[in-house]
Motif scaffolding. Structure first.
Motif, PDB file in Angstrom:
ATOM      1  N   ILE A  85       0.869  -1.178   0.000  1.00 42.51           N
ATOM      2  CA  ILE A  85       0.000   0.000   0.000  1.00 42.51           C
ATOM      3  C   ILE A  85       0.904   1.225   0.000  1.00 42.51           C
ATOM      4  N   VAL A  86       0.706   2.077  -0.998  1.00 41.40           N
ATOM      5  CA  VAL A  86       1.527   3.278  -1.141  1.00 41.40           C
ATOM      6  C   VAL A  86       0.626   4.492  -0.983  1.00 41.40           C
ATOM      7  N   MET A  87       1.034   5.411  -0.110  1.00 42.63           N
ATOM      8  CA  MET A  87       0.265   6.635   0.121  1.00 42.63           C
ATOM      9  C   MET A  87       1.029   7.824  -0.466  1.00 42.63           C
ATOM     10  N   ARG A  88       0.300   8.680  -1.198  1.00 40.90           N
ATOM     11  CA  ARG A  88       0.866   9.927  -1.731  1.00 40.90           C
ATOM     12  C   ARG A  88      -0.022  11.077  -1.275  1.00 40.90           C
ATOM     13  N   THR A  89       0.583  12.189  -0.923  1.00 40.80           N
ATOM     14  CA  THR A  89      -0.186  13.391  -0.591  1.00 40.80           C
ATOM     15  C   THR A  89       0.071  14.457  -1.654  1.00 40.80           C
ATOM     16  N   PHE A  90      -0.821  15.410  -1.739  1.00 39.79           N
ATOM     17  CA  PHE A  90      -0.653  16.499  -2.700  1.00 39.79           C
ATOM     18  C   PHE A  90      -1.312  17.751  -2.154  1.00 39.79           C
ATOM     19  N   GLU A  91      -0.836  18.878  -2.635  1.00 40.20           N
ATOM     20  CA  GLU A  91      -1.356  20.184  -2.229  1.00 40.20           C
ATOM     21  C   GLU A  91      -1.397  21.118  -3.426  1.00 40.20           C
ATOM     22  N   PHE A  92      -2.515  21.801  -3.573  1.00 40.09           N
ATOM     23  CA  PHE A  92      -2.664  22.869  -4.561  1.00 40.09           C
ATOM     24  C   PHE A  92      -3.239  24.079  -3.826  1.00 40.09           C
ATOM     25  N   PRO A  93      -2.411  24.792  -3.062  1.00 39.29           N
ATOM     26  CA  PRO A  93      -2.926  25.891  -2.231  1.00 39.29           C
ATOM     27  C   PRO A  93      -3.619  26.992  -3.034  1.00 39.29           C
ATOM     28  N   GLU A  94      -3.165  27.221  -4.267  1.00 40.74           N
ATOM     29  CA  GLU A  94      -3.798  28.256  -5.091  1.00 40.74           C
ATOM     30  C   GLU A  94      -5.251  27.924  -5.414  1.00 40.74           C
ATOM     31  N   GLY A 151      -5.046  16.704  -0.602  1.00 41.55           N
ATOM     32  CA  GLY A 151      -5.563  15.351  -0.576  1.00 41.55           C
ATOM     33  C   GLY A 151      -4.515  14.282  -0.405  1.00 41.55           C
ATOM     34  N   VAL A 152      -5.008  13.067  -0.494  1.00 34.88           N
ATOM     35  CA  VAL A 152      -4.168  11.884  -0.348  1.00 34.88           C
ATOM     36  C   VAL A 152      -4.692  10.803  -1.289  1.00 34.88           C
ATOM     37  N   VAL A 153      -3.761   9.999  -1.812  1.00 40.34           N
ATOM     38  CA  VAL A 153      -4.094   8.856  -2.662  1.00 40.34           C
ATOM     39  C   VAL A 153      -3.454   7.622  -2.047  1.00 40.34           C
ATOM     40  N   TYR A 154      -4.240   6.561  -1.904  1.00 37.04           N
ATOM     41  CA  TYR A 154      -3.723   5.262  -1.487  1.00 37.04           C
ATOM     42  C   TYR A 154      -3.785   4.340  -2.703  1.00 37.04           C
ATOM     43  N   GLU A 155      -2.629   3.826  -3.110  1.00 37.87           N
ATOM     44  CA  GLU A 155      -2.573   2.831  -4.179  1.00 37.87           C
ATOM     45  C   GLU A 155      -2.351   1.482  -3.514  1.00 37.87           C
ATOM     46  N   VAL A 156      -3.282   0.556  -3.756  1.00 38.01           N
ATOM     47  CA  VAL A 156      -3.244  -0.747  -3.104  1.00 38.01           C
ATOM     48  C   VAL A 156      -2.926  -1.790  -4.169  1.00 38.01           C
TER      49      VAL A 156
END
Length: 191
Positions: free
Chosen positions: A116-125, A130-135
């Motif tokens: 299980i791989v978790m990635r986070t992301f931000e677009f403050p503008e 958010g977050v994505v879990y790839e299983v």
């Protein structure tokens, strides 16, 4: 003549081999369409995003009274769907509880998951985080994700297929749709 019969007999005896070995199970070749998108802001929702040309956004049949902005992104060619469920962030459903529910759902697959791989992301503008879990593995849902503005709005997405999970046969389609999910996240805007 005896010589010819002896040669034929010897050829037949040496021509025999071990038991035949069956071929491994193969999967049908999957024809993947060309990636083309259209910005979809016509949904009766408070968000908009890029939708693949080969997919349809339809109102979710699982919506209950009080729910709103629930859509399924349907991929008819692959018998797959991304379920989008929207929640207002409030005292009954604070952001930490919504994020924990997503985390529990993703890790609920851990008994069958290879990784299980978790990635986070931000677009403050755009006030989008958010977050994505790839299983990875023979699991029911290979991708779980969420998008939020961190104060009022929370959108959750889950990828499912209408077939038994098989990581080998689904791998090319999952990889293909993951790119569409990344595009959805990159193009996502709150209205």
């Amino acid at each position: 003549m005896r010589f010819i019969v002896a040669i034929l007999s010897l050829t037949l005896l040496t021509g025999c081999s071990d038991d035949p070995i069956p071929k491994p199970t193969a999967y049908f070749r999957i024809a993947l369409p060309e990636k083309q998108y259209r910005f979809i802001d016509t949904l009766q929702a408070n968000y908009a995003f890029d939708l693949p040309q080969y997919a349809r956004a339809i109102p979710s049949p699982d919506m209950r009274p009080g729910d709103r902005y629930w859509y399924n992104i349907y991929f008819p060619q692959f018998m797959g769907e991304i379920y989008l469920t929207y929640k207002d962030i409030d005292s009954k459903q604070p952001l930490p509880i919504l994020l924990e529910d997503l985390h529990k759902t993703a890790y609920g697959h851990s008994s069958r998951a290879d990784q299980i791989v978790m990635r986070t992301f931000e677009f403050p503008e755009r006030k989008t985080y958010g977050v994505v879990y790839e299983v990875y593995g023979d699991v029911a849902s290979q991708v779980q994700f969420c998008l939020t503005d961190s104060t009022r709005r929370f959108l959750r997405g889950s990828l499912y297929f209408a077939c038994p999970p098989n990581k080998d046969s689904l791998a090319p389609v999952v990889k293909f749709i993951k790119a569409d999910i990344d595009r959805l996240i990159q193009s996502f805007n709150w209205k």
